[in-house]
Each structure stands twice: as C-alpha cells, then as structure tokens.
Design a protein around this motif. Structure first.
Motif, PDB file in Angstrom:
ATOM      1  N   PHE A 130       0.833  -1.200   0.000  1.00 36.69           N
ATOM      2  CA  PHE A 130       0.000   0.000   0.000  1.00 36.69           C
ATOM      3  C   PHE A 130       0.874   1.259   0.000  1.00 36.69           C
ATOM      4  N   GLU A 131       1.886   1.258   0.853  1.00 36.55           N
ATOM      5  CA  GLU A 131       2.783   2.404   0.933  1.00 36.55           C
ATOM      6  C   GLU A 131       3.466   2.652  -0.412  1.00 36.55           C
ATOM      7  N   GLN A 132       3.978   1.606  -1.036  1.00 34.95           N
ATOM      8  CA  GLN A 132       4.683   1.781  -2.304  1.00 34.95           C
ATOM      9  C   GLN A 132       3.744   2.256  -3.407  1.00 34.95           C
ATOM     10  N   LEU A 133       2.540   1.721  -3.443  1.00 39.07           N
ATOM     11  CA  LEU A 133       1.559   2.158  -4.434  1.00 39.07           C
ATOM     12  C   LEU A 133       1.251   3.644  -4.263  1.00 39.07           C
ATOM     13  N   CYS A 134       1.040   4.061  -3.027  1.00 40.59           N
ATOM     14  CA  CYS A 134       0.741   5.470  -2.760  1.00 40.59           C
ATOM     15  C   CYS A 134       1.907   6.377  -3.132  1.00 40.59           C
ATOM     16  N   LEU A 135       3.119   5.975  -2.780  1.00 37.93           N
ATOM     17  CA  LEU A 135       4.287   6.808  -3.064  1.00 37.93           C
ATOM     18  C   LEU A 135       4.580   6.893  -4.560  1.00 37.93           C
ATOM     19  N   ASP A 136       4.439   5.769  -5.281  1.00 35.81           N
ATOM     20  CA  ASP A 136       4.634   5.793  -6.730  1.00 35.81           C
ATOM     21  C   ASP A 136       3.606   6.719  -7.387  1.00 35.81           C
ATOM     22  N   HIS A 137       2.382   6.653  -6.911  1.00 35.29           N
ATOM     23  CA  HIS A 137       1.298   7.492  -7.416  1.00 35.29           C
ATOM     24  C   HIS A 137       1.612   8.972  -7.162  1.00 35.29           C
ATOM     25  N   LEU A 138       2.035   9.268  -5.970  1.00 41.46           N
ATOM     26  CA  LEU A 138       2.358  10.643  -5.582  1.00 41.46           C
ATOM     27  C   LEU A 138       3.464  11.212  -6.477  1.00 41.46           C
ATOM     28  N   VAL A 139       4.498  10.449  -6.718  1.00 43.48           N
ATOM     29  CA  VAL A 139       5.616  10.910  -7.554  1.00 43.48           C
ATOM     30  C   VAL A 139       5.131  11.212  -8.969  1.00 43.48           C
ATOM     31  N   LEU A 140       4.284  10.365  -9.510  1.00 44.71           N
ATOM     32  CA  LEU A 140       3.777  10.583 -10.865  1.00 44.71           C
ATOM     33  C   LEU A 140       2.901  11.837 -10.930  1.00 44.71           C
ATOM     34  N   GLU A 141       2.105  12.056  -9.908  1.00 43.58           N
ATOM     35  CA  GLU A 141       1.294  13.276  -9.883  1.00 43.58           C
ATOM     36  C   GLU A 141       2.174  14.515  -9.807  1.00 43.58           C
ATOM     37  N   GLU A 142       3.149  14.497  -8.927  1.00 40.62           N
ATOM     38  CA  GLU A 142       3.970  15.684  -8.729  1.00 40.62           C
ATOM     39  C   GLU A 142       4.931  15.942  -9.886  1.00 40.62           C
ATOM     40  N   SER A 143       5.349  14.890 -10.569  1.00 42.04           N
ATOM     41  CA  SER A 143       6.306  15.081 -11.658  1.00 42.04           C
ATOM     42  C   SER A 143       5.640  15.385 -12.996  1.00 42.04           C
ATOM     43  N   LEU A 144       4.411  14.928 -13.200  1.00 35.64           N
ATOM     44  CA  LEU A 144       3.770  15.152 -14.487  1.00 35.64           C
ATOM     45  C   LEU A 144       2.396  15.811 -14.368  1.00 35.64           C
ATOM     46  N   ALA A 145       1.505  15.230 -13.585  1.00 35.03           N
ATOM     47  CA  ALA A 145       0.112  15.695 -13.582  1.00 35.03           C
ATOM     48  C   ALA A 145      -0.030  17.127 -13.067  1.00 35.03           C
ATOM     49  N   TYR A 146       0.560  17.424 -11.934  1.00 32.64           N
ATOM     50  CA  TYR A 146       0.391  18.763 -11.378  1.00 32.64           C
ATOM     51  C   TYR A 146       1.035  19.841 -12.247  1.00 32.64           C
ATOM     52  N   PRO A 147       2.264  19.648 -12.728  1.00 37.52           N
ATOM     53  CA  PRO A 147       2.831  20.678 -13.608  1.00 37.52           C
ATOM     54  C   PRO A 147       1.987  20.885 -14.875  1.00 37.52           C
TER      55      PRO A 147
END
Length: 179
Positions: A130-147
């Motif tokens: 669960f932790e790894q899924l959440c962290l991988d998701h967070l990185v993808l949002e911050e590196s691509l989706a949010y910008p």
C-alpha cells in the motif's frame, strides 16, 4: 475573495498539503505495522492507528475526489497522448489504492481495537505494498500531472476549485473546534 492569480497556488497548495500529510500518515502506518508485527500495540499506538485509519477513510479519499474533479479533466483533454495515458493510469491508481485500503482496513481496525485475529505478516506485507503504491502514485502526480494541470486549467476553474477546497477546510476546522 480569491483572485485568479492566487487561485492556482491555493488549489495546488491544498493538493500539495495532502501529499505531505499522506507521506506522514504512511510513515506512522509503516511504523505501527512494524511494531504490530513484533508485539501488541500500546494504548497510545492504538490511538495513533485510529487517527491514521480516520485520515485514510476521509482526507485521502477526498483528495482523490478533488483530483478527479479539478485536475484530471483538463489533462484528459490534452492532445499529448502521454499526458492522457498517464492521467488514465492515475485514475486507475485511485481504484487500486482504494481496493488495497479496503483490504487493509479491517485488520488495522482490529489492531486498533486490541484484537489480533489477523495474520500479522500478511498485514505488514499489505502495508508495504500500500505504501509503495501510494508513493509511486504521488511521484507521478507531482512530476507530471500537477505541472501539466497548472498550465492547462483555466484560471476561473482554478479559482472555483480553490474556493471550494478552502470552504471545506474551514468547515472541517470549525467542526474540530467544537469537539
């Protein structure tokens, strides 16, 4: 009143704050799962676990709803296929995160209640996944989706989203102050 120039930071400040909370909550969850694998939780640790459970049941879910409502639609309209594909993956991640949480929650609630009918090793492994899924998701949002979203979402939509989130936060804080 929020102006369009402050709306984007307001919306993304809320989302970024949720990501910071997520990282803290995952750290507490990981620590408590490790403690639980070794021994029973203390009363204080059971209280901490109840707080983590409550956060994932409310704030984390609301964060995903906010992204689905305010961030993802503009990304799905992109002509950049990579952005669209990544956004679809992020939406799918929300489902996987929810499914993983629904599998973990009963055992975590039992542990918070002082019960031990669950398999501790299975729970520890589930928390790690669960932790790894959440962290991988967070990185993808911050590196691509949010910008990308910062560039694509219309200022008026950013303003409405920021105002909605600020109102919801004020209501939550008012409820907490009454307790």
């Amino acid at each position: 009143m929020t102006t369009p120039t402050t709306a984007a930071p307001l919306l993304f400040d809320f989302l970024d704050h949720s990501h910071q909370q997520l990282q803290r909550q995952l750290g507490v969850l990981k620590r408590l799962a490790r403690q639980l694998a070794q021994d029973e939780l203390t009363a204080r640790e059971r209280d901490e676990l109840r707080q983590v459970i409550a956060w994932f049941n409310t704030d984390a879910r609301q964060h995903h709803l906010d992204e689905e409502k305010h961030v993802f639609p503009a990304l799905l309209e992109s002509s950049d296929e990579h952005v669209v594909h990544t956004t679809r993956r992020l939406r799918q991640d929300h489902g996987w995160i929810e499914e993983n949480w629904l599998e973990l929650a009963p055992s975590l609630e039992a542990a918070a209640g002082g019960y031990s009918w669950f398999d501790r090793d299975t729970l520890a492994h589930g928390v790690a996944v669960f932790e790894q899924l959440c962290l991988d998701h967070l990185v993808l949002e911050e590196s691509l989706a949010y910008p990308e979203a910062r560039e694509r979402i219309h200022p008026a939509d950013l303003e409405r989203a920021g105002v909605e989130m600020a109102r919801r936060r004020a209501e939550r804080e008012a409820r907490s102050a009454k307790r």
